[in-house]
Scaffold this active site. Structure first.
Site, PDB file in Angstrom:
ATOM      1  N   CYS A   1      38.252  37.321  43.703  1.00  0.00           N
ATOM      2  CA  CYS A   1      37.927  38.683  43.266  1.00  0.00           C
ATOM      3  C   CYS A   1      39.171  39.405  42.759  1.00  0.00           C
ATOM      4  CB  CYS A   1      37.329  39.476  44.426  1.00  0.00           C
ATOM      5  SG  CYS A   1      35.721  38.859  44.982  1.00  0.00           S
TER       6      CYS A   1
ATOM      7  N   HIS B   1      37.088  44.919  44.082  1.00  0.00           N
ATOM      8  CA  HIS B   1      36.929  45.619  45.357  1.00  0.00           C
ATOM      9  C   HIS B   1      38.270  46.080  45.905  1.00  0.00           C
ATOM     10  CE1 HIS B   1      38.326  42.183  47.732  1.00  0.00           C
ATOM     11  NE2 HIS B   1      37.434  41.395  47.129  1.00  0.00           N
TER      12      HIS B   1
END
Length: 194
Positions: free
Chosen positions: A169, A149
């Site tokens: 992430c 992301h």
């Protein structure tokens, strides 16, 4: 006049074939502030997904490949400064292994997001083995929600300065995550290496 029609028709067909089968133009550009290297193609329609992603934690790079080879490189950051494999929920490490993109969405805080299928069978097996060996506590959970992301728009500097800030992430600059999101489809294979 009549004998010119076949000639005109043949010229149109030859022009169409030449345009259709001409090698795709590649454009390379460099952005020195983020060390991004992108190679674009003009090709738009594919029958199958030609892309796969390889992420190197030690190099802080996300590389995209297509059916013709290297396609693009994006600098990225991760969760913890400890770049070893993710052991359990809450350790902030980014998992190693082979995954795939299972969902594309716009996150309310950091925008463009490609959700991965973590934990998958391989991740669950490693987690169980580590639990059985006593490497992680018996009450530990495996976690989930691992994605590729963007940073927040005003926090692209985190990538420039290799500031690992996520909960596990992979994070790209906001503008570069937008670019990746624009062409990577659901189902794209992703390999994350230490």
């Amino acid at each position: 006049m009549n004998n010119r029609k076949p000639f005109l028709f043949s010229a149109i067909i030859i022009s169409f074939l030449f345009i259709s089968f001409t090698p795709h133009k590649r454009i390379e550009s460099r952005n020195n502030t983020s060390a991004i290297s992108i190679k674009k193609t003009t090709r738009k329609n594919y029958i199958e997904n030609p892309y796969y992603i390889i992420i190197s934690k030690k190099d802080y790079e996300l590389k995209v490949y297509d059916d013709q080879g290297w396609y693009a490189t994006y600098p990225c950051v991760f969760g913890s400064n400890d770049l070893r494999d993710k052991y359990m929920e809450g350790d902030k490490r980014t998992p190693d292994g082979k995954f795939k993109v299972v969902l594309k969405k716009i996150h309310p805080q950091w925008g463009y997001e490609l959700l991965l299928d973590y934990p998958n069978e391989q991740s669950i097996e490693k987690f169980k083995e580590r639990k059985a060996e006593g490497i992680i506590p018996r009450n530990a959970k495996i976690g989930g929600g691992i994605a590729i992301h963007a940073t927040r728009p005003q926090e692209e500097w985190t990538v420039d300065y290799y500031q690992n800030w996520t909960d596990g992430c992979v994070s790209l600059k906001y503008t570069e995550a937008k670019d990746l999101y624009s062409y990577i489809p659901v189902g794209t294979p992703v390999t994350i290496n230490e």
